[in-house]
Design a protein around this motif. Structure first.
Motif, PDB file in Angstrom:
ATOM      1  N   VAL A  41       0.842  -1.207   0.000  1.00 26.78           N
ATOM      2  CA  VAL A  41       0.000   0.000   0.000  1.00 26.78           C
ATOM      3  C   VAL A  41       0.873   1.251   0.000  1.00 26.78           C
ATOM      4  N   ASP A  42       1.889   1.252   0.855  1.00 23.10           N
ATOM      5  CA  ASP A  42       2.786   2.403   0.924  1.00 23.10           C
ATOM      6  C   ASP A  42       3.387   2.701  -0.446  1.00 23.10           C
ATOM      7  N   MET A  43       3.910   1.665  -1.100  1.00 21.51           N
ATOM      8  CA  MET A  43       4.582   1.864  -2.390  1.00 21.51           C
ATOM      9  C   MET A  43       3.598   2.267  -3.476  1.00 21.51           C
ATOM     10  N   HIS A  44       2.422   1.667  -3.490  1.00 20.86           N
ATOM     11  CA  HIS A  44       1.422   2.024  -4.509  1.00 20.86           C
ATOM     12  C   HIS A  44       1.007   3.491  -4.367  1.00 20.86           C
ATOM     13  N   LEU A  45       0.753   3.907  -3.130  1.00 23.13           N
ATOM     14  CA  LEU A  45       0.351   5.301  -2.902  1.00 23.13           C
ATOM     15  C   LEU A  45       1.493   6.261  -3.217  1.00 23.13           C
ATOM     16  N   PHE A  46       2.699   5.893  -2.795  1.00 20.37           N
ATOM     17  CA  PHE A  46       3.880   6.723  -3.054  1.00 20.37           C
ATOM     18  C   PHE A  46       4.124   6.868  -4.558  1.00 20.37           C
ATOM     19  N   LEU A  47       4.143   5.745  -5.270  1.00 21.61           N
ATOM     20  CA  LEU A  47       4.404   5.781  -6.715  1.00 21.61           C
ATOM     21  C   LEU A  47       3.313   6.544  -7.452  1.00 21.61           C
ATOM     22  N   LYS A  48       2.088   6.371  -7.004  1.00 18.38           N
ATOM     23  CA  LYS A  48       0.973   7.085  -7.635  1.00 18.38           C
ATOM     24  C   LYS A  48       1.144   8.596  -7.498  1.00 18.38           C
ATOM     25  N   ASP A  49       1.464   9.065  -6.315  1.00 20.58           N
ATOM     26  CA  ASP A  49       1.671  10.494  -6.084  1.00 20.58           C
ATOM     27  C   ASP A  49       2.867  11.022  -6.872  1.00 20.58           C
ATOM     28  N   GLU A  50       3.972  10.282  -6.810  1.00 18.17           N
ATOM     29  CA  GLU A  50       5.199  10.749  -7.457  1.00 18.17           C
ATOM     30  C   GLU A  50       5.062  10.771  -8.975  1.00 18.17           C
ATOM     31  N   LEU A  51       4.409   9.780  -9.528  1.00 15.69           N
ATOM     32  CA  LEU A  51       4.217   9.766 -10.982  1.00 15.69           C
ATOM     33  C   LEU A  51       3.341  10.927 -11.436  1.00 15.69           C
ATOM     34  N   GLN A  52       2.369  11.303 -10.620  1.00 17.19           N
ATOM     35  CA  GLN A  52       1.534  12.445 -10.976  1.00 17.19           C
ATOM     36  C   GLN A  52       2.350  13.740 -10.952  1.00 17.19           C
ATOM     37  N   GLU A  60       7.325  16.740 -28.640  1.00 16.26           N
ATOM     38  CA  GLU A  60       6.478  15.624 -29.081  1.00 16.26           C
ATOM     39  C   GLU A  60       6.980  14.301 -28.508  1.00 16.26           C
ATOM     40  N   SER A  61       8.291  14.181 -28.336  1.00 11.88           N
ATOM     41  CA  SER A  61       8.834  12.972 -27.722  1.00 11.88           C
ATOM     42  C   SER A  61       8.349  12.813 -26.284  1.00 11.88           C
ATOM     43  N   LEU A  62       8.151  13.925 -25.598  1.00  8.89           N
ATOM     44  CA  LEU A  62       7.642  13.865 -24.223  1.00  8.89           C
ATOM     45  C   LEU A  62       6.232  13.291 -24.155  1.00  8.89           C
ATOM     46  N   ILE A  63       5.475  13.404 -25.245  1.00  8.75           N
ATOM     47  CA  ILE A  63       4.128  12.817 -25.268  1.00  8.75           C
ATOM     48  C   ILE A  63       4.222  11.301 -25.144  1.00  8.75           C
ATOM     49  N   ASP A  64       5.213  10.703 -25.818  1.00 10.44           N
ATOM     50  CA  ASP A  64       5.421   9.258 -25.686  1.00 10.44           C
ATOM     51  C   ASP A  64       5.694   8.894 -24.230  1.00 10.44           C
ATOM     52  N   ASP A  65       6.468   9.735 -23.562  1.00 14.45           N
ATOM     53  CA  ASP A  65       6.798   9.474 -22.154  1.00 14.45           C
ATOM     54  C   ASP A  65       5.562   9.611 -21.263  1.00 14.45           C
ATOM     55  N   ILE A  66       4.695  10.566 -21.582  1.00 11.55           N
ATOM     56  CA  ILE A  66       3.435  10.718 -20.842  1.00 11.55           C
ATOM     57  C   ILE A  66       2.573   9.464 -20.997  1.00 11.55           C
ATOM     58  N   ILE A  67       2.547   8.898 -22.198  1.00 13.81           N
ATOM     59  CA  ILE A  67       1.766   7.677 -22.435  1.00 13.81           C
ATOM     60  C   ILE A  67       2.249   6.554 -21.521  1.00 13.81           C
ATOM     61  N   LEU A  68       3.569   6.419 -21.372  1.00 13.46           N
ATOM     62  CA  LEU A  68       4.108   5.377 -20.509  1.00 13.46           C
ATOM     63  C   LEU A  68       3.869   5.680 -19.034  1.00 13.46           C
ATOM     64  N   ILE A  69       3.938   6.936 -18.658  1.00 14.47           N
ATOM     65  CA  ILE A  69       3.621   7.314 -17.273  1.00 14.47           C
ATOM     66  C   ILE A  69       2.167   6.966 -16.967  1.00 14.47           C
ATOM     67  N   ASN A  70       1.273   7.262 -17.904  1.00 14.25           N
ATOM     68  CA  ASN A  70      -0.141   6.913 -17.715  1.00 14.25           C
ATOM     69  C   ASN A  70      -0.326   5.411 -17.567  1.00 14.25           C
ATOM     70  N   ALA A  71       0.409   4.643 -18.364  1.00 20.10           N
ATOM     71  CA  ALA A  71       0.317   3.180 -18.277  1.00 20.10           C
ATOM     72  C   ALA A  71       0.775   2.696 -16.907  1.00 20.10           C
ATOM     73  N   ALA A  72       1.870   3.279 -16.407  1.00 22.95           N
ATOM     74  CA  ALA A  72       2.353   2.908 -15.074  1.00 22.95           C
ATOM     75  C   ALA A  72       1.329   3.270 -14.001  1.00 22.95           C
ATOM     76  N   LEU A  73       0.708   4.428 -14.142  1.00 26.28           N
ATOM     77  CA  LEU A  73      -0.310   4.849 -13.178  1.00 26.28           C
ATOM     78  C   LEU A  73      -1.484   3.880 -13.145  1.00 26.28           C
TER      79      LEU A  73
END
Length: 429
Positions: free
Chosen positions: A114-125, A173-186
């Motif tokens: 739970v700690d890691m899921h909440l932490f990663l969720k906040d940090e990725l945002q 535009e390359s950063l958009i690809d990175d946003i897609i992967l961040i969204n997938a991780a979220l």
């Protein structure tokens, strides 16, 4: 002060080795451990495993601890094994017997999940928002400098004309690809593992749907074994997203470092953003971008590191998982720092006009002249040989003009379309 203490002493050398640097890293997770415990206490009260008074006492005490964490006065002393044992100790100290009941129907295994899921969720945002800020800045710089020409290179050889508008918007535009992967991780992380206990559930009548809503998770990780299997997978998925973003930043940093050197002299940084040499008075070094490059290259190794830790582990919990924190937490801190410094420094970057006036860039326009011949009816291969012969003989001349019309070319950057692409991918999570 161990949650698994049974009255049997542990060898001190074993204890030092197994605890490692958990105390230092767990301070980062303390807020999330309290949030998980708040949801746990409320759920235990809801299903009748603790009294209403015990629930309220625990909630009040947990909010007090949360204030200490927010005020940065919270510490994990050497006598505690980790954040979980420290917080349970504080609860017992504050509310007595009720503090000993917080761990009912819970294990440290799902607690750290739970700690890691909440932490990663906040940090990725946070990282996602920082990435968007950098995207917006790059797009502004692209618009501002869309008509300032820049040499394009392949194989480190002069190739074709580019522009600062194309260069800035390419990274945007390359950063958009990175946003897609961040969204997938979220999406992968935004699942509640609380209640899976040691990995096989609990015989207590707990309400996991309640804690899912209480903690703000999008859904529940239903299968208890699957919940435990998310340890490592969540960190590794995050690492892949960070690695992709780090790759974009590293390449950008390399370009800035290269283009600001005297041999290229395409752009410059204000003196206040550079450092000097202890021996050479003239030096103005782009250390910020060199460190961004180095830190981001290190981050790109993170998925491999986490894979090697977890790749041959069967289902269930294993102590190896403890080592994941050593990579992912500093990796997150470093990518945030790199995003912050890239944005801060690029705001004042200075591009050079009239770069292509230098005769060495005349050959950038060979393709332009070749295409002009083709448009006049000369077969491409014949036109190619004709221009190549002029280059060899030193007779090639160009008017140094571009007339590209297709989408994404030097004269049609599609900046608005790139902005729309970002918008369409921004909220897909």
């Amino acid at each position: 002060m161990k949650l698994w203490e049974k009255g049997i002493s542990t060898d001190k050398r074993i204890e030092l080795f197994t605890v490692g640097n958990d105390r230092e890293l767990d301070v980062v997770l303390a807020k999330y451990d309290v949030l998980g415990s708040l949801a746990q206490a409320k759920m235990l009260g809801k299903v009748g495993l603790i009294s209403e008074k015990e629930k309220q006492d625990l909630v009040n005490a947990l909010h007090e601890i949360l204030k200490d964490i927010d005020n940065k006065t919270f510490q994990i002393e050497d006598k505690f094994e980790d954040v979980h044992s420290k917080i349970e100790f504080l609860l017992t100290e504050k509310v007595g017997e009720a503090g000993k009941k917080i761990h009912t129907a819970r294990s440290r295994n799902d607690q750290i999940l739970v700690d890691m899921h909440l932490f990663l969720k906040d940090e990725l945002q946070i990282i996602k928002n920082q990435t968007r800020a950098l995207f917006d800045l790059l797009m502004d710089l692209a618009e501002k400098n869309k008509n300032v020409l820049l040499p394009g290179y392949t194989h480190f050889q002069i190739a074709m004309p580019s522009s600062f508008g194309m260069w800035f918007s390419a990274y945007a535009e390359s950063l958009i690809d990175d946003i897609i992967l961040i969204n997938a991780a979220l999406r992968i992380i935004d699942q509640n593992p609380l209640g899976s206990a040691a990995g096989y559930g609990s015989s207590f009548p707990i309400d996991r749907t309640f804690t899912t809503k209480e903690l703000g998770f999008n859904t529940l990780k239903f299968n208890s074994v699957a919940a435990q299997m998310s340890r490592g997978k969540s960190e590794k998925t995050t690492a892949y997203a960070l690695s992709s973003l780090a790759g974009t930043l590293s390449k950008l940093a390399m370009d800035v470092t290269l283009y600001s050197s005297q041999n290229y002299n395409f752009l410059s940084l204000p003196s206040r953003l550079t450092t000097g040499s202890s021996i050479m008075p003239h030096k103005k070094n782009p250390d910020v971008f060199e460190l961004i490059r180095g830190k981001c290259n290190k981050i790109q190794s993170l998925p491999y590191e986490l894979t090697l830790i977890t790749n041959n582990l069967p289902s269930g919990y294993h102590r190896d998982f403890q080592l994941l924190k050593e990579g992912i937490i500093p990796g997150i801190q470093n990518i945030k720092a790199c995003l912050d410094m890239a944005h801060y420094s690029l705001q004042d970057i200075q591009v050079k006009d009239n770069i292509l006036d230098d005769p060495k860039y005349d050959y950038l326009f060979t393709v332009e002249e070749l295409n002009e011949l083709v448009s006049q009816g000369i077969p491409f291969r014949d036109a190619y040989k004709l221009i190549a012969q002029q280059v060899e003989e030193g007779t090639f001349q160009s008017c140094k003009k571009t007339s590209h019309t297709h989408e994404g070319s030097i004269n049609n950057l599609c900046l608005e379309e790139i902005k729309m692409k970002m918008e369409s991918n921004w909220n897909t999570y």
